[in-house]
Design a protein around this motif. Sequence first.
Motif, PDB file in Angstrom:
ATOM      1  N   LYS A  16       0.847  -1.209   0.000  1.00 19.41           N
ATOM      2  CA  LYS A  16       0.000   0.000   0.000  1.00 19.41           C
ATOM      3  C   LYS A  16       0.880   1.256   0.000  1.00 19.41           C
ATOM      4  O   LYS A  16       0.727   2.166   0.813  1.00 19.41           O
ATOM      5  CB  LYS A  16      -0.945   0.033   1.196  1.00 19.41           C
ATOM      6  CG  LYS A  16      -1.926  -1.115   1.204  1.00 19.41           C
ATOM      7  CD  LYS A  16      -2.968  -0.873   2.278  1.00 19.41           C
ATOM      8  CE  LYS A  16      -3.748  -2.130   2.596  1.00 19.41           C
ATOM      9  NZ  LYS A  16      -4.380  -2.115   3.899  1.00 19.41           N
ATOM     10  N   GLY A  17       1.822   1.269  -0.909  1.00 15.33           N
ATOM     11  CA  GLY A  17       2.778   2.377  -0.972  1.00 15.33           C
ATOM     12  C   GLY A  17       2.263   3.515  -1.822  1.00 15.33           C
ATOM     13  O   GLY A  17       1.043   3.723  -1.969  1.00 15.33           O
ATOM     14  N   ARG A  22      -4.896   4.276  -0.282  1.00 18.06           N
ATOM     15  CA  ARG A  22      -5.011   3.657   1.036  1.00 18.06           C
ATOM     16  C   ARG A  22      -5.994   4.453   1.891  1.00 18.06           C
ATOM     17  O   ARG A  22      -5.981   5.680   1.892  1.00 18.06           O
ATOM     18  CB  ARG A  22      -3.621   3.705   1.669  1.00 18.06           C
ATOM     19  CG  ARG A  22      -3.517   3.120   3.012  1.00 18.06           C
ATOM     20  CD  ARG A  22      -2.112   3.281   3.584  1.00 18.06           C
ATOM     21  NE  ARG A  22      -2.022   2.595   4.830  1.00 18.06           N
ATOM     22  CZ  ARG A  22      -1.414   3.073   5.911  1.00 18.06           C
ATOM     23  NH1 ARG A  22      -0.797   4.227   5.854  1.00 18.06           N
ATOM     24  NH2 ARG A  22      -1.393   2.372   7.016  1.00 18.06           N
ATOM     25  N   THR A 531      -0.293   8.963   4.571  1.00 16.61           N
ATOM     26  CA  THR A 531       0.488   9.142   3.338  1.00 16.61           C
ATOM     27  C   THR A 531       1.993   9.027   3.555  1.00 16.61           C
ATOM     28  O   THR A 531       2.696   8.484   2.704  1.00 16.61           O
ATOM     29  CB  THR A 531       0.163  10.495   2.689  1.00 16.61           C
ATOM     30  OG1 THR A 531       0.309  11.532   3.658  1.00 16.61           O
ATOM     31  CG2 THR A 531      -1.240  10.519   2.146  1.00 16.61           C
ATOM     32  N   GLN A 534       3.094   5.689   3.464  1.00 16.84           N
ATOM     33  CA  GLN A 534       3.130   5.157   2.090  1.00 16.84           C
ATOM     34  C   GLN A 534       4.476   5.447   1.417  1.00 16.84           C
ATOM     35  O   GLN A 534       4.993   4.625   0.669  1.00 16.84           O
ATOM     36  CB  GLN A 534       1.983   5.752   1.265  1.00 16.84           C
ATOM     37  CG  GLN A 534       0.615   5.280   1.726  1.00 16.84           C
ATOM     38  CD  GLN A 534      -0.506   5.854   0.875  1.00 16.84           C
ATOM     39  OE1 GLN A 534      -1.243   6.711   1.326  1.00 16.84           O
ATOM     40  NE2 GLN A 534      -0.634   5.400  -0.366  1.00 16.84           N
ATOM     41  N   ALA A 544       2.781  -0.324   4.548  1.00 15.26           N
ATOM     42  CA  ALA A 544       2.387   0.918   5.225  1.00 15.26           C
ATOM     43  C   ALA A 544       1.623   0.611   6.503  1.00 15.26           C
ATOM     44  O   ALA A 544       1.730   1.344   7.495  1.00 15.26           O
ATOM     45  CB  ALA A 544       1.536   1.774   4.279  1.00 15.26           C
ATOM     46  N   ASN A 687      -1.189   9.580  -2.578  1.00 12.10           N
ATOM     47  CA  ASN A 687      -2.459   8.901  -2.298  1.00 12.10           C
ATOM     48  C   ASN A 687      -3.589   9.634  -3.037  1.00 12.10           C
ATOM     49  O   ASN A 687      -4.069  10.680  -2.583  1.00 12.10           O
ATOM     50  CB  ASN A 687      -2.719   8.896  -0.783  1.00 12.10           C
ATOM     51  CG  ASN A 687      -3.985   8.133  -0.420  1.00 12.10           C
ATOM     52  OD1 ASN A 687      -4.994   8.196  -1.138  1.00 12.10           O
ATOM     53  ND2 ASN A 687      -3.949   7.422   0.677  1.00 12.10           N
TER      54      ASN A 687
END
Length: 805
Positions: A16-17, A22, A531, A534, A544, A687
């Motif tokens: 979930k980078g 996310r 974020t 991330q 994350a 994000n």
Amino acid sequence: MNEQTMTPGERAANLKGMGSSRKRVEDVRFTQGKGNYVDDIKLDGMLFGAFVRSPYAHARVVNVNKEAALAVPGVVAVLTAEDLAPLGLHWMPTLAGDKQMVLADGKVLFQGQEVAYVVAENRYIAADAAELVEVDYEELPVLTDPFEALKSDVVLREDLAGQTEGAHGPRKHHNHIFTWEQGDKDATEAVLGEADVVAEEMVYYHRTHPCPLETCGCVASMDKVTGKLTLYGTFQAPHAIRTVVSLISGLAEHNIRVISPDIGGGFGNKVGAYAGYVCSVVASIVTGQPVKWVENRMENLMSTAFARDYWMQGKIAATKDGKITGLWCHTTADHGGFDACADPTKFPAGFMNICTGSYDIPTAYLAVDGVYTNKAPGGVAYRCSFRVTEAAYFIERMIEVLAIKLNMDAAELRRINFIRKDQFPYQSALGWEYDSGDYHTAWDKALKAVDYEGLRAEQAQRIEDFKAGRTRKLLGVGLTHFTEIVGAGPVKNCDILGLGMFDSCEIRIHPTGSAIARLGTISQGQGHATTFAQIIASEIGLPADDITLEEGDTDTAPYGLGTYGSRSTPVAGAATAMAARKIRAKAQMIAAYLLEVHDDDVEWDVDRFSVKGAPERFKTMKEIAFAAYNQAIPGLEPGLEAVSYYDPPNMTYPFGAYICVMEIDVDTGEWEVRQFYALDDCGTRINPMIIEGQVHGGVTEALAIAMGQEIAYDEMGNVKTGTLMDFFLPTAWETPNYTTDHTVTPSPHHPIGAKGVGESPNVGGVPAFSNAVHDAFRPFGLVQSHMPHDHWRIWKIANGLGMHG
Ligand code: CDP
């Protein structure tokens, strides 16, 4: 899933980078009532403070009688300037090189100014006792108009009488603060003199207020045993507050701990230092008990940092076919009773010199005169980067005014003047180096998305229908192309009170492969915990979800300059990537040791290092983390952590194309936003969902500002809009639907190519709404009218144009 069989794509998704929408990790606690805001902090023996405030905008304070207040059971102390004077705390330095009264010292300069501070056992007693403090005032003439103030014999700042030199150079008059000049005056005047066409207009960006839902407040707690002061507060820059408290109180900085807990919106309002903080600290030191101070809504609107109040006189020169040749701007900036603007030291009018906007304007000149008036102090960057909103509004209005003068389509006028992609990095006439941009692509995409030609055809038909009496509604198409400047800033250019504007991140990897990151910034709703994790996830290959983010505690976070002006991503986001890269560099050595190959023979692969040419031989980041704590690796210290202090080489220049389609009823002045299209380019997108949320929030604030929100004063200096009954705060009812879009032009100097985004929608939104109003009336002769465009003002435009028969 099995680490051996997962594809790189699956492994990347697992992290979930960057690039993933996310979900916000903060929302679990916020939506369940588990947020921890300043007013949630309750300490043993805590006292409460309340201010006595001036009902007058300008008056001498002849006497303050505390007796009746002190007699109220439960009142512990009543502080006045006299009490603070022996400590040297009755005045405090402002962020703009001026000084400001903490409590009225002989006179008051704005309605709502702090006169006395009542400390009591609870909030109700404090408020009741504040009513009993008797203050004798002697009214003085009030100056609310900055142009009048510059002509008046009335001296507002008697403490500065006779001082011809201010913090930013010579003062021309006793109510004058500074003149700030940028660009080439002579060359610009020469261009204006020779131009085919010159359009001239006064563009006023009215006084408004960030009005965060949570007002400002603090809890000061002095522990007399340890000598340590803990100060909880709604601070957008906790470390800077710690340093300021140390400097003005004389307490050693290591004995001060500043904590910003959850913050319910800031938008610039919570950057500065307020009298409430100083009085609470003094009261806690004196009483030895914790003291809480939390403003009510009226206090927030009347006395804490406002925004804008810029009178911008503009001249724009062009050839007859529309190529802009020069821009001239003289701004009269109403700073209120004290100059407490939150700007970097060398920029007394912030980054107003970005006022050439998105256009290739070869010659330009800007002068700004700061003026004292009887209004509240503290001009802040209300969801913008230091006066960029004013600058964007000015140029986007001037373009429209020029289009009228040239009888040209405003979209085409913009297109032929945009800085071209091949001109980046672009040196502007007013001193900035724009890092990257592709304005034509964004503009074409925006016009196509809204079917611009179709809208103009519809508008032409509407005008015909209106003239023929078939409708009473006009159609406006509001265009804007804005360029922001965010990420203050290179330390060599930007400091606040001498503190260079770098930022920081410290990352610690735990043995089991999870991590904590601490930053010098502080989220006020922007979702940093989501974020920034991330960024780390993509850089070092840990999910994350396994990374905790902590901000806002000066005892644990590395020193940073805080969150405002969309600087978090450009500066702290870069520090985060750089700290993560230090970790990855050490991890590479550990992996090579574990895999028994040379450091250069391993390569990074999403979440692991593998042997070059033998991808089946690898060590995941999780395995490497464990090894860092359990293996003695020759030549390497144990542990896996890093810190980065990042001084950006330049600011970042996000941009966007916004289009607002508005229906206006000429009989009632009512407006309806039929369509709002917002294309943002903030470089690499961390994000997308959070970006969209930032755009929705920012455009809604822009709607508020353009269409109704203002801090208005009467001629006596009374605030006419001190409650949410009068100060427009849009609810779901007034908020239209927005269409968001994007292009991606990475910043060439940012480690991950990201630019800021949080403020762009406010910067771009205001001119889009305002231009829609103007555009609707353009065919009937309107050139310029001042915001906010509330129903009454729109009705007056229609009336002035003879539309009411
Ligand atoms: O300084 P502030 O946090 O107010 O503004 P920002 O740096 O523009 O970031 C606002 C939010 O948008 C943060 O959560 C950022 O990480 C996120 N963002 C993003 O996802 N991608 C970008 N290119 C810029 C910001």
